[in-house]
Every structure is written in structure tokens, then in C-alpha cells.
Design an enzyme around this catalytic site. Structure first.
Site, PDB file in Angstrom:
ATOM      1  N   PRO A  49      38.677  40.997  -4.745  1.00 42.50           N
ATOM      2  CA  PRO A  49      37.474  41.642  -4.215  1.00 42.50           C
ATOM      3  C   PRO A  49      36.674  40.676  -3.342  1.00 42.50           C
ATOM      4  O   PRO A  49      36.668  39.469  -3.580  1.00 42.50           O
ATOM      5  CB  PRO A  49      36.679  42.026  -5.464  1.00 42.50           C
ATOM      6  CG  PRO A  49      37.291  41.309  -6.590  1.00 42.50           C
ATOM      7  CD  PRO A  49      38.666  40.898  -6.196  1.00 42.50           C
ATOM      8  N   GLU A  50      35.985  41.234  -2.355  1.00 44.94           N
ATOM      9  CA  GLU A  50      35.138  40.401  -1.513  1.00 44.94           C
ATOM     10  C   GLU A  50      33.719  40.406  -2.085  1.00 44.94           C
ATOM     11  O   GLU A  50      33.417  41.130  -3.040  1.00 44.94           O
ATOM     12  CB  GLU A  50      35.188  40.905  -0.069  1.00 44.94           C
ATOM     13  CG  GLU A  50      36.643  40.995   0.394  1.00 44.94           C
ATOM     14  CD  GLU A  50      36.863  40.844   1.880  1.00 44.94           C
ATOM     15  OE1 GLU A  50      35.963  40.403   2.585  1.00 44.94           O
ATOM     16  OE2 GLU A  50      37.989  41.154   2.318  1.00 44.94           O
TER      17      GLU A  50
ATOM     18  N   ARG B  14      28.650  23.906  -5.461  1.00 47.92           N
ATOM     19  CA  ARG B  14      29.938  23.711  -4.798  1.00 47.92           C
ATOM     20  C   ARG B  14      30.316  24.899  -3.910  1.00 47.92           C
ATOM     21  O   ARG B  14      31.371  24.888  -3.281  1.00 47.92           O
ATOM     22  CB  ARG B  14      31.035  23.393  -5.813  1.00 47.92           C
ATOM     23  CG  ARG B  14      31.339  24.467  -6.814  1.00 47.92           C
ATOM     24  CD  ARG B  14      32.629  24.126  -7.589  1.00 47.92           C
ATOM     25  NE  ARG B  14      33.168  25.335  -8.168  1.00 47.92           N
ATOM     26  CZ  ARG B  14      33.042  25.670  -9.459  1.00 47.92           C
ATOM     27  NH1 ARG B  14      32.404  24.874 -10.288  1.00 47.92           N
ATOM     28  NH2 ARG B  14      33.558  26.789  -9.898  1.00 47.92           N
TER      29      ARG B  14
ATOM     30  N   ASN C 298      39.396  38.488   3.060  1.00 51.07           N
ATOM     31  CA  ASN C 298      40.355  38.715   4.128  1.00 51.07           C
ATOM     32  C   ASN C 298      39.957  39.838   5.082  1.00 51.07           C
ATOM     33  O   ASN C 298      40.287  39.801   6.259  1.00 51.07           O
ATOM     34  CB  ASN C 298      41.722  39.023   3.495  1.00 51.07           C
ATOM     35  CG  ASN C 298      42.852  38.651   4.416  1.00 51.07           C
ATOM     36  OD1 ASN C 298      42.675  37.823   5.308  1.00 51.07           O
ATOM     37  ND2 ASN C 298      43.991  39.278   4.212  1.00 51.07           N
TER      38      ASN C 298
ATOM     39  N   ARG D 232      46.898  34.080   3.518  1.00 53.68           N
ATOM     40  CA  ARG D 232      46.665  35.520   3.515  1.00 53.68           C
ATOM     41  C   ARG D 232      47.069  36.070   4.879  1.00 53.68           C
ATOM     42  O   ARG D 232      47.133  35.333   5.858  1.00 53.68           O
ATOM     43  CB  ARG D 232      45.169  35.828   3.266  1.00 53.68           C
ATOM     44  CG  ARG D 232      44.634  35.273   1.964  1.00 53.68           C
ATOM     45  CD  ARG D 232      45.173  35.991   0.744  1.00 53.68           C
ATOM     46  NE  ARG D 232      44.763  37.385   0.722  1.00 53.68           N
ATOM     47  CZ  ARG D 232      43.587  37.826   0.293  1.00 53.68           C
ATOM     48  NH1 ARG D 232      42.683  36.975  -0.139  1.00 53.68           N
ATOM     49  NH2 ARG D 232      43.303  39.107   0.301  1.00 53.68           N
TER      50      ARG D 232
ATOM     51  N   LYS E  77      32.034  35.113  -4.815  1.00 51.94           N
ATOM     52  CA  LYS E  77      32.863  35.905  -5.712  1.00 51.94           C
ATOM     53  C   LYS E  77      32.555  35.624  -7.184  1.00 51.94           C
ATOM     54  O   LYS E  77      33.321  36.018  -8.062  1.00 51.94           O
ATOM     55  CB  LYS E  77      34.331  35.668  -5.375  1.00 51.94           C
ATOM     56  CG  LYS E  77      34.617  36.114  -3.923  1.00 51.94           C
ATOM     57  CD  LYS E  77      35.993  35.791  -3.432  1.00 51.94           C
ATOM     58  CE  LYS E  77      36.119  36.252  -1.964  1.00 51.94           C
ATOM     59  NZ  LYS E  77      37.443  35.979  -1.403  1.00 51.94           N
TER      60      LYS E  77
END
Ligand SMILES: [Zn+2]
Length: 269
Positions: free
Chosen positions: A2-3, A121, A162, A258, A52
Site C-alpha cells: 500500500p502507498e 529515519r 510505485n 519495481r 507507510k
């Protein structure tokens, strides 16, 4: 995977269904059992997303950190909840709703300090009000890596996956193989602003649509896209199909592990 818009939407949905009330917290699968026992009966006080990563807050200094990874799934439903299967890592239940988390890469009870370390991070997230796009550009502008790979690097910018990377580069006519150091500040600012708009719409609609009004199926008199990702897009998973703008073939190649999609005619270096 998932984005970011999906994770922000989950943060909203968890809060809407469980915020401000005590919840039964269990781990039918058992892997989160000790933490679930600690949290059982406590109140969900807030939720956040960064890229995410999803954070469920249960009072001061107690966060459930969730990363869905490739296989994680979240399913909401109305009570009465069905008996959980033994694949449910985390279940919340109250009088009206339940939610099951299955198969995440991460589901851990963490402290404020551990949460800060995760934020530190990650790059700025276009969906977070505290995001600083200039921090991302500083990394982009000194990199020889392609802009298509940089957009997928969560340390540079968090939450873009992606679909958004391919679509935003198409919308700005940028060759995905251009090096980050060759991207101008104004181009970056335009990409960022566009991502903020597109991803906010993604949170609202819970799907990714990226075509401008003049390129919708209705405006172009073309059939709607058929794809299990839903949404109207310019290039994502449209390899060998005609570009909505120039009519040329959309290309695909592997980039940053990807599939990348782009229109070689519309996106020039
Ligand atoms: Zn084209």
C-alpha cells in the site's frame, strides 16, 4: 504494497471507529499477546501515519507501531465480531465495531523515544502537516540516483509508492531516468505540491486517481480503466497501451526493484 494514502486513511478509520473509547485488545494469533494484554481495555487516544508506518496511541508513551509490508491487511467490520481466525495479529473490539490486522511486517508496542527514532529515519511525508519539502530536495539535489528511484526511497520522501512515482513524473513531463542532481528546485516544488494534492485525494477516495479533468474517460470518450487497483491513471500498468496525451506506447522497465511505467515521448530529459 500500500502507498501512504492508504496508511493515512487507516489512521483516520481506526480513530473514527475506536477513538476516545476503551477497546478490547487481543492477539488471537498470539504473537502480539503480551502487548495486547497490557493494552486491553485502554482508550485509543490518537492515531498517526508517516509514510507507510501507522501509529495507534493508547495514552502517554504507548504506541502500537504497524507496518503492513507486502502482505499485511486491515479489515473493519460491525459488531458482533465473528470468531477470529488464528491469523489475526491484532484485534480491537468495542460495542459497535471491530478491526483485524493480519500479516503485518511489524506490529509492536513502542515508546515515544522509539517512535521518534522511526520519524527521524524517514523523509518528509506529503500528507503530514509538519513535512518539510526542502529537506527532501536537499537529498535529491545531491544525488546521482534517478529521480524514479529517489521517489521510492522512504529516507528521501515517505509514503510515495510505485503508482504515485510513475504518475507524478508523467504529469510533470519528467524522464524517470533523470538524475536527482539534474532536477531543479522549481521542478521539485511542483512535484511536491502535486503529490500533496493527489495523495490527499487518495486519502479521501481510498484509491489513486491521477488524470486531469480533460483526460477522464467521460472527457475523452474512452472506456474506463479496468484494473484491480482501480482509479484512472496515465501510465501505471498501462504498458504497450496508447498514451492519453500523445497516443504513443507506454513503456515499462524494472527500476528500484519495481516495474516503472512512463511515456518516452511525453517525458523527456
Ligand atoms: Zn505520451
Amino acid at each position: 504494497m500500500p502507498e501512504g494514502h492508504t496508511i493515512h486513511r487507516l489512521a483516520e478509520d481506526y480513530l473514527a471507529a475506536f477513538g476516545g473509547r476503551g477497546a478490547r485488545v487481543t492477539s488471537p494469533q498470539g504473537k502480539f499477546g503480551d502487548a495486547a494484554a497490557l493494552l486491553d481495555g485502554s482508550v485509543l487516544t490518537g492515531t498517526q501515519a508517516h509514510g507507510k508506518h501507522l501509529f495507534l496511541g493508547f495514552g502517554p508513551g504507548r504506541w502500537v507501531h504497524i507496518h503492513l509490508g507486502l502482505f499485511g491487511k486491515v479489515g473493519f467490520g460491525a459488531t458482533p465480531a465473528p470468531p477470529p481466525t488464528d491469523t489475526v495479529r491484532l484485534r480491537l473490539v468495542n460495542d459497535t465495531a471491530y478491526v483485524d490486522l493480519r500479516g503485518p511486517t511489524t506490529c509492536a508496542l513502542i515508546t515515544d523515544d522509539e517512535k521518534h527514532a522511526i520519524h527521524d529515519r524517514l523523509g518528509p511525508d506529503p500528507l503530514r502537516p509538519d513535512a518539510d519539502p526542502a529537506a527532501a530536495y536537499r537529498r535529491v539535489a545531491r544525488s546521482r540516483t534517478t529521480i524514479a528511484a529517489l521517489l521510492m526511497d522512504q529516507k528521501v520522501i515517505a509514503g510515495v509508492g510505485n503508482v504515485y512515482r510513475a504518475e507524478v513524473l508523467f504529469r510533470h513531463g519528467i524522464d524517470p531516468y533523470r538524475a536527482g542532481k539534474d532536477l531543479g528546485a522549481a521542478e521539485w516544488d511542483a512535484i511536491w505540491a502535486d503529490l500533496v494534492d493527489l495523495m490527499r485525494e487518495g486519502v479521501r477516495n481510498n484509491r489513486i486517481d491521477t488524470v486531469r479533468p480533460e483526460h477522464t474517460p467521460e472527457a475523452m470518450g474512452r472506456p474506463p480503466r479496468v484494473d484491480d487497483h482501480g482509479g484512472e491513471v496515465y501510465v501505471y500498468r498501462r504498458a504497450d497501451l496508447p498514451c492519453h496525451i500523445c497516443g504513443g506506447e507506454i513503456s515499462t522497465a524494472d527500476l528500484a526493484a519495481r516495474n516503472l511505467f512512463w511515456c518516452p515521448a511525453c517525458q523527456r530529459s
